[in-house]
Design an enzyme around this catalytic site. Structure first.
Site, short mmCIF file in Angstrom:
data_model
loop_
_atom_site.label_atom_id
_atom_site.label_comp_id
_atom_site.label_asym_id
_atom_site.label_seq_id
_atom_site.Cartn_x
_atom_site.Cartn_y
_atom_site.Cartn_z
N ASN A 9 -8.92 60.78 44.43
CA ASN A 9 -8.32 60.14 43.27
C ASN A 9 -7.21 61.05 42.77
OD1 ASN A 9 -7.65 59.17 40.74
ND2 ASN A 9 -9.75 59.06 39.97
N ARG A 87 -8.02 56.13 45.81
CA ARG A 87 -7.72 55.31 44.64
C ARG A 87 -6.20 55.13 44.58
NH1 ARG A 87 -7.24 56.98 38.33
NH2 ARG A 87 -7.06 54.88 37.49
N HIS A 175 -7.70 50.25 36.02
CA HIS A 175 -9.11 50.68 35.91
C HIS A 175 -10.03 49.60 36.49
CE1 HIS A 175 -7.81 53.08 32.11
NE2 HIS A 175 -7.87 53.91 33.14
N HIS A 203 -13.42 50.40 28.63
CA HIS A 203 -13.25 51.65 29.37
C HIS A 203 -12.40 52.56 28.49
CE1 HIS A 203 -12.42 54.00 33.22
NE2 HIS A 203 -11.49 54.46 32.39
N LEU A 204 -13.06 53.49 27.79
CA LEU A 204 -12.36 54.36 26.85
C LEU A 204 -12.37 55.79 27.36
CD1 LEU A 204 -14.00 52.99 23.52
CD2 LEU A 204 -12.06 52.05 24.81
N ARG A 236 -0.91 57.66 25.22
CA ARG A 236 -0.13 56.41 25.37
C ARG A 236 -0.31 55.53 24.15
NH1 ARG A 236 -2.53 55.00 31.27
NH2 ARG A 236 -3.25 57.15 31.42
N MET A 278 -10.47 63.56 22.46
CA MET A 278 -11.22 62.96 21.35
C MET A 278 -12.13 63.97 20.65
SD MET A 278 -10.95 60.08 20.07
CE MET A 278 -11.68 59.23 18.70
N ARG A 279 -12.64 64.93 21.39
CA ARG A 279 -13.50 65.94 20.76
C ARG A 279 -12.72 66.76 19.75
NH1 ARG A 279 -15.55 67.45 26.68
NH2 ARG A 279 -13.35 66.93 26.92
N GLU A 328 -18.63 56.72 26.88
CA GLU A 328 -19.98 57.17 27.26
C GLU A 328 -20.54 58.23 26.31
OE1 GLU A 328 -19.78 58.44 31.38
OE2 GLU A 328 -18.67 56.63 31.89
N ASN A 329 -19.64 59.00 25.68
CA ASN A 329 -20.11 60.19 24.95
C ASN A 329 -19.93 60.16 23.44
OD1 ASN A 329 -20.85 61.88 27.28
ND2 ASN A 329 -18.67 61.69 27.78
N GLU A 379 -16.44 55.36 39.41
CA GLU A 379 -15.34 54.82 40.21
C GLU A 379 -15.41 55.33 41.65
OE1 GLU A 379 -12.95 56.17 36.80
OE2 GLU A 379 -11.51 54.62 37.33
N1 LIG Z 1 -18.69 64.31 23.95
C1 LIG Z 1 -17.51 63.69 23.83
N2 LIG Z 1 -17.13 63.16 22.65
C2 LIG Z 1 -15.96 62.56 22.50
N3 LIG Z 1 -15.07 62.42 23.48
C3 LIG Z 1 -15.37 62.93 24.67
C4 LIG Z 1 -16.60 63.58 24.92
N4 LIG Z 1 -16.62 63.98 26.22
C5 LIG Z 1 -15.43 63.58 26.76
N5 LIG Z 1 -14.69 62.94 25.83
C6 LIG Z 1 -13.35 62.36 25.99
O1 LIG Z 1 -13.19 61.74 27.25
C7 LIG Z 1 -11.80 61.87 27.64
C8 LIG Z 1 -11.68 61.86 29.14
O2 LIG Z 1 -12.27 60.69 29.63
P1 LIG Z 1 -12.17 60.35 31.18
O3 LIG Z 1 -12.83 59.05 31.38
O4 LIG Z 1 -12.66 61.51 31.97
O5 LIG Z 1 -10.61 60.18 31.27
P2 LIG Z 1 -9.58 60.22 32.47
O6 LIG Z 1 -10.31 59.73 33.70
O7 LIG Z 1 -8.52 59.26 32.01
O8 LIG Z 1 -9.12 61.63 32.57
C9 LIG Z 1 -11.35 63.18 27.07
O9 LIG Z 1 -10.03 63.08 26.63
C10 LIG Z 1 -12.28 63.41 25.89
O10 LIG Z 1 -11.56 63.17 24.71
C1 LIG Z 2 -4.41 53.53 35.28
C2 LIG Z 2 -4.80 54.62 34.37
O1 LIG Z 2 -4.51 54.61 33.20
O2 LIG Z 2 -5.54 55.60 34.91
P1 LIG Z 2 -6.03 56.92 34.17
O3 LIG Z 2 -6.94 56.50 33.07
O4 LIG Z 2 -6.76 57.65 35.27
O5 LIG Z 2 -4.81 57.62 33.68
MG LIG Z 3 -10.00 57.70 34.35
#
Ligand SMILES: Nc1ncnc2c1ncn2[C@@H]1O[C@H](COP(=O)(O)OP(=O)(O)O)[C@@H](O)[C@H]1O
Ligand SMILES: CC(=O)OP(=O)(O)O
Ligand SMILES: [Mg+2]
Length: 396
Positions: A9, A87, A175, A203-204, A236, A278-279, A328-329, A379
């Site tokens: 990925n 991916r 996603h 999907h956040l 974004r 977010m943390r 999830e968190n 994924e």
């Molecule tokens: N315990 C938590 N509480 C709040 N937000 C969290 C926690 N753990 C991870 N995150 C958030 O999840 C985000 C990353 O999510 P993820 O799905 O791994 O994103 P990506 O694949 O786009 O990099 C981080 O920016 C962080 O803010």
């Molecule tokens: C498409 C996209 O936004 O992917 P990512 O969340 O991995 O940046």
């Molecule tokens: Mg992602």
């Protein structure tokens, strides 16, 4: 030996990878190269042994070589792997299913790069380096856009001149691998047949998107022509008035590239409060930072608006599934996103919502008409499964 699939990925500034044993889904190795292109990149590899290596990977090609070196040094061996799954973020209208990669597919991915400039070029580098390193096994592209190809025109058309839509200007959605996996898992957790389940998937993550899924089929999603539209994300903006762009050109004399960069990398939570993780945003809220509190309100209200819109579109709603890093968190984001929706039959159980767990779980009250859940996405497993299906199909 059972089949082993390597999943790659390649993101805009990172390479995530996983080697899976397809017999039992065991993760044989996983790792990450982050901050590619920045001064100090970092590789973390968990294989037969673990290595953590700061370095300087200026390009994705260098990052990929670092990954191959890590496998050579810390195992397991990649010799004899069954297939490699990649991916690929943008597959345009051309790809609604995963495909075996050949030179023609590589070219198509390259041609789609203007629609996903942060993602497709990186995906392509991963493919090129991996095909050279592993010329034997089949390589399969699994597209983020594929799951959303079932959307009807009312969902994917923008109300713009037809000559634009004829050229491929439309909503694609991203996603998709996650939305597919999570909507299926949500029906399973609810003990329902997928064909009879209507679900909103939220999907956040750092990138964020919502989708409305009717009986396993996507009917609408929040990301658009590119992964910029829809929800408020880490960096974004999500939805805004398109007239902002000419306004910025005229009043701030910004170039198109500057605006594109600002909306993709300096907006969202980061733009509103100076933090995109977010943390960290919550740390600031708890310390009394008013900008951070507003950023959370803007982001969670946006999620709520999509929930309402997709509820209306689906007509009947059975499940809402939160997934990805934030979904999830972060129980506070979940609670705010659904606050006040009790009249719609959506009622969170605060105690269940506060539970920390890596397992799929229900977080609504027993009386809630809509079952709300947390479903960790996977994924890589989904990509590996689709990759293996294409690889095996190719052999028979
Ligand atoms: N315990 C938590 N509480 C709040 N937000 C969290 C926690 N753990 C991870 N995150 C958030 O999840 C985000 C990353 O999510 P993820 O799905 O791994 O994103 P990506 O694949 O786009 O990099 C981080 O920016 C962080 O803010
Ligand atoms: C498409 C996209 O936004 O992917 P990512 O969340 O991995 O940046
Ligand atoms: Mg992602």
């Amino acid at each position: 030996m059972t089949a082993r699939v390597l999943v790659l990925n390649c993101g805009s500034s990172s390479i995530k990878y996983r080697l899976l044993d397809m017999g039992d889904g065991e993760v044989l190795a996983s790792g990450l190269v982050e901050r590619i292109g920045e001064e100090s990149s970092l590789l973390v590899h968990r294989g037969t042994s673990r290595i953590e290596r700061p370095g300087s990977c200026a390009t994705h090609a260098e990052g990929m070589r670092a990954v191959l070196d890590a496998f050579a040094e810390a195992g397991p061996s990649l010799e004899g792997i069954t297939a490699v799954g990649h991916r690929v973020v943008h597959g345009g209208s051309r790809y609604s299913t995963p495909v075996l990669i050949d030179d023609g597919v590589e070219q198509a991915i390259e041609e789609l790069s203007p629609l996903a400039p942060l993602h497709n070029p990186a995906n392509l580098t991963g493919i090129r380096v991996a095909r050279e390193a592993f010329p034997g096994p089949p390589h399969v592209a699994v597209f983020d856009t594929a799951f959303h190809q079932t959307m009807p025109p009312a969902s994917y058309l923008y109300a713009v001149p037809r000559e634009w839509t004829d050229e491929g200007v439309r909503r694609y959605g991203f996603h998709g691998t996650s939305h597919a996996y999570v909507s299926r898992a949500a029906a399973g957790l609810a003990g329902r047949s997928l064909a009879e389940t209507n679900t909103i998937v939220l999907h956040l993550g750092n990138g964020a998107s919502a989708s409305a899924v009717r009986g396993g089929v996507c009917v609408d999603t929040s990301m658009g022509l590119t992964p910029l539209e829809g929800l408020v994300m880490g960096t974004r903006s999500g939805d805004l008035d398109p007239a902002l762009i000419p306004y910025l050109v005229r009043t701030r004399k910004m170039s198109v590239d500057e605006i594109d960069d600002a909306l993709n990398t300096r907006s969202g939570l980061l733009g509103l409060c100076g933090a995109n993780d977010m943390r960290e945003v919550w740390r600031r809220v708890d310390a009394g930072d008013a900008d951070a509190a507003e950023a959370v309100e803007v982001a969670t209200q946006r999620v709520k608006k999509y929930v309402g819109a997709y509820y209306a579109l689906l007509g009947r709603l059975d499940c809402i599934a939160f997934t990805a890093g934030v979904g999830e968190n972060d129980h506070r984001t979940r609670a705010l996103s659904l606050a006040g929706l009790h009249p719609l039959g959506i009622e969170l159980d605060p105690a269940a919502n506060a539970v920390r767990s890596a397992e799929p779980r229900t977080i609504s009250t027993p009386g809630s008409a809509v079952r709300v859940m947390v479903v960790p996405t996977n994924e890589e497993l989904e990509i590996a499964g689709q990759t293996l299906a294409v690889a095996l199909g190719q052999r028979t």
